[in-house]
Design a protein around this motif. Structure first.
Motif, short mmCIF file in Angstrom:
data_model
loop_
_atom_site.label_atom_id
_atom_site.label_comp_id
_atom_site.label_asym_id
_atom_site.label_seq_id
_atom_site.Cartn_x
_atom_site.Cartn_y
_atom_site.Cartn_z
N PRO A 130 0.80 -1.24 0.00
CA PRO A 130 0.00 0.00 0.00
C PRO A 130 0.83 1.27 0.00
CG PRO A 130 -0.94 -1.60 1.52
CD PRO A 130 0.36 -2.17 1.05
N VAL A 131 1.95 1.26 0.69
CA VAL A 131 2.81 2.45 0.71
C VAL A 131 3.38 2.71 -0.67
CG1 VAL A 131 4.88 3.48 1.70
CG2 VAL A 131 3.33 2.16 3.15
N VAL A 132 3.83 1.65 -1.34
CA VAL A 132 4.39 1.79 -2.69
C VAL A 132 3.31 2.26 -3.65
CG1 VAL A 132 5.48 0.56 -4.59
CG2 VAL A 132 6.13 0.04 -2.24
N LEU A 133 2.10 1.73 -3.50
CA LEU A 133 0.99 2.16 -4.36
C LEU A 133 0.68 3.64 -4.15
CD1 LEU A 133 -1.33 1.66 -6.32
CD2 LEU A 133 -2.69 0.84 -4.38
N GLY A 134 0.65 4.09 -2.90
CA GLY A 134 0.40 5.50 -2.63
C GLY A 134 1.47 6.40 -3.22
N GLN A 135 2.72 5.98 -3.11
CA GLN A 135 3.81 6.77 -3.68
C GLN A 135 3.72 6.81 -5.20
OE1 GLN A 135 7.19 4.79 -1.97
NE2 GLN A 135 7.11 5.96 -0.06
N ALA A 136 3.35 5.68 -5.81
CA ALA A 136 3.22 5.65 -7.27
C ALA A 136 2.09 6.56 -7.73
CB ALA A 136 2.96 4.21 -7.73
N LEU A 137 0.97 6.56 -7.00
CA LEU A 137 -0.13 7.46 -7.36
C LEU A 137 0.29 8.91 -7.22
CD1 LEU A 137 -3.12 5.61 -5.64
CD2 LEU A 137 -2.60 5.71 -8.08
N GLY A 138 1.07 9.21 -6.17
CA GLY A 138 1.57 10.58 -6.02
C GLY A 138 2.48 10.99 -7.15
N ARG A 139 3.33 10.07 -7.61
CA ARG A 139 4.22 10.37 -8.74
C ARG A 139 3.44 10.58 -10.03
NH1 ARG A 139 9.14 11.92 -6.78
NH2 ARG A 139 9.81 10.49 -5.13
N LEU A 140 2.25 9.98 -10.12
CA LEU A 140 1.44 10.12 -11.33
C LEU A 140 0.54 11.35 -11.29
CD1 LEU A 140 0.42 6.39 -11.88
CD2 LEU A 140 2.03 7.74 -13.25
N GLY A 141 0.64 12.14 -10.24
CA GLY A 141 -0.12 13.38 -10.19
C GLY A 141 -1.43 13.30 -9.44
N VAL A 142 -1.70 12.20 -8.74
CA VAL A 142 -2.91 12.12 -7.93
C VAL A 142 -2.79 13.12 -6.78
CG1 VAL A 142 -4.30 10.61 -6.46
CG2 VAL A 142 -3.28 9.73 -8.56
N PRO A 143 -3.86 13.85 -6.44
CA PRO A 143 -3.78 14.85 -5.36
C PRO A 143 -3.24 14.26 -4.06
CG PRO A 143 -5.84 15.09 -6.54
CD PRO A 143 -5.18 13.86 -7.10
N ASP A 144 -2.45 15.07 -3.35
CA ASP A 144 -1.82 14.61 -2.12
C ASP A 144 -2.83 14.14 -1.09
OD1 ASP A 144 0.71 15.05 -3.10
OD2 ASP A 144 0.89 17.06 -2.25
N LYS A 145 -3.98 14.79 -1.01
CA LYS A 145 -4.97 14.42 0.00
C LYS A 145 -5.47 12.99 -0.23
CE LYS A 145 -6.63 19.04 1.17
NZ LYS A 145 -7.82 19.95 1.25
N LEU A 146 -5.64 12.61 -1.49
CA LEU A 146 -6.10 11.25 -1.78
C LEU A 146 -5.01 10.22 -1.45
CD1 LEU A 146 -8.05 11.69 -5.14
CD2 LEU A 146 -8.97 11.41 -2.84
N THR A 147 -3.78 10.53 -1.79
CA THR A 147 -2.70 9.60 -1.47
C THR A 147 -2.49 9.50 0.04
OG1 THR A 147 -1.06 11.36 -1.75
CG2 THR A 147 -1.55 10.00 -3.66
N HIS A 148 -2.61 10.62 0.75
CA HIS A 148 -2.50 10.57 2.21
C HIS A 148 -3.62 9.72 2.80
CE1 HIS A 148 -0.12 14.63 2.30
NE2 HIS A 148 0.53 13.64 1.71
N LEU A 149 -4.83 9.88 2.26
CA LEU A 149 -5.96 9.09 2.75
C LEU A 149 -5.73 7.60 2.54
CD1 LEU A 149 -8.82 9.07 3.93
CD2 LEU A 149 -9.70 9.33 1.60
#
Length: 251
Positions: A130-149
């Motif tokens: 899950p941590v790697v997935l969140g970081q990958a989504l952040g690198r792809l431009g997903v808003p920080d609030k969604l990745t933090h959630l």
């Protein structure tokens, strides 16, 4: 006694070693193209491609079956009802009910599409931490609030599960035996209420601990992803396979 963690699905091989960003983009492209297919042959080919990805990722059949059971229960209802509710050329009669070939084909397409998309998700995204997935989504431009959630949710699920197990053990220690009566429903209501209260208290303690460590509303990504030659080859290969699916559907 600590709670037993929910088992994660693990994979190995060439696919699992690919860049997480590529895997996220690949599963999105695969899902969009598969959902848009209009023929049984192309949708069955998409399911075959998803199965091939799962085998290439080294996933165990037992893990896949366990995760597909809930989906297959719903698909069984679709297979039993759609042929009798969609008009078209008769396929067979069951008393006063008539099943159509169009309903059969539609049910099969839904079955193939759903299983293909879920298998691709399990293979390409379900094997990511899950941590790697969140970081990958952040690198792809997903808003920080969604990745933090996402990251916070992945962290809290295990804690809430552990709290639930402790409450259940306390109920068993008091000789609670569930029955079909109002007392059982009241006890389960108290269980859910206490779980919510303790989860809120736990979240507040976690938030206080984060503030003590200088948290100001943003989690900084410390990963350093590297795009390799294998990732480029994987992207090209997937693009060719998806293009073949589109060509097969239109031919």
């Amino acid at each position: 006694m600590t709670a037993t963690p929910i088992p994660d699905i693990k994979g190995s091989g060439w696919i699992v070693a690919r860049d997480p960003r590529l895997r996220v983009i690949a599963v999105l492209a695969f899902a969009l193209i598969t959902v848009g297919l209009d023929h049984v042959i192309s949708t069955s080919s998409a399911l075959g491609l998803a199965l091939g990805l799962a085998l290439a990722a080294g996933l165990k059949a037992r893990d896949l079956v366990r995760r597909l059971l809930a989906l297959e229960g719903f698909m069984l209802i679709v297979l039993l009802t759609l042929p009798f509710t969609v008009p078209g050329q008769p396929w067979f009669d069951l008393g006063s009910l008539s099943a159509s070939r169009a309903g059969r084909d539609l049910a099969l397409m839904i079955l193939f599409k759903a299983n293909a998309v879920v298998l691709a998700l399990i293979t390409l995204v379900g094997t990511l931490d899950p941590v790697v997935l969140g970081q990958a989504l952040g690198r792809l431009g997903v808003p920080d609030k969604l990745t933090h959630l996402l990251l916070m949710t992945a962290r809290q699920i295990h804690l809430v599960h552990a709290e639930f197990v402790r409450l259940r053990q306390a109920m068993r220690a008091r000789a609670f035996v569930p029955r079909t009566d109002w007392h059982t429903w009241r006890v389960y209501g108290w269980l859910m209420g206490m779980l919510l209260v303790r989860s809120l208290a736990r979240a507040e303690r976690v938030m206080d601990a984060m503030r003590c460590r200088g948290f100001h509303g943003r989690l900084y990504r410390l990963d350093t992803p590297r795009w390799r030659t294998g990732d480029t080859l994987g992207a090209l290969g997937l693009a060719l396979l998806l293009g073949a699916l589109v060509w097969l559907d239109q031919s």
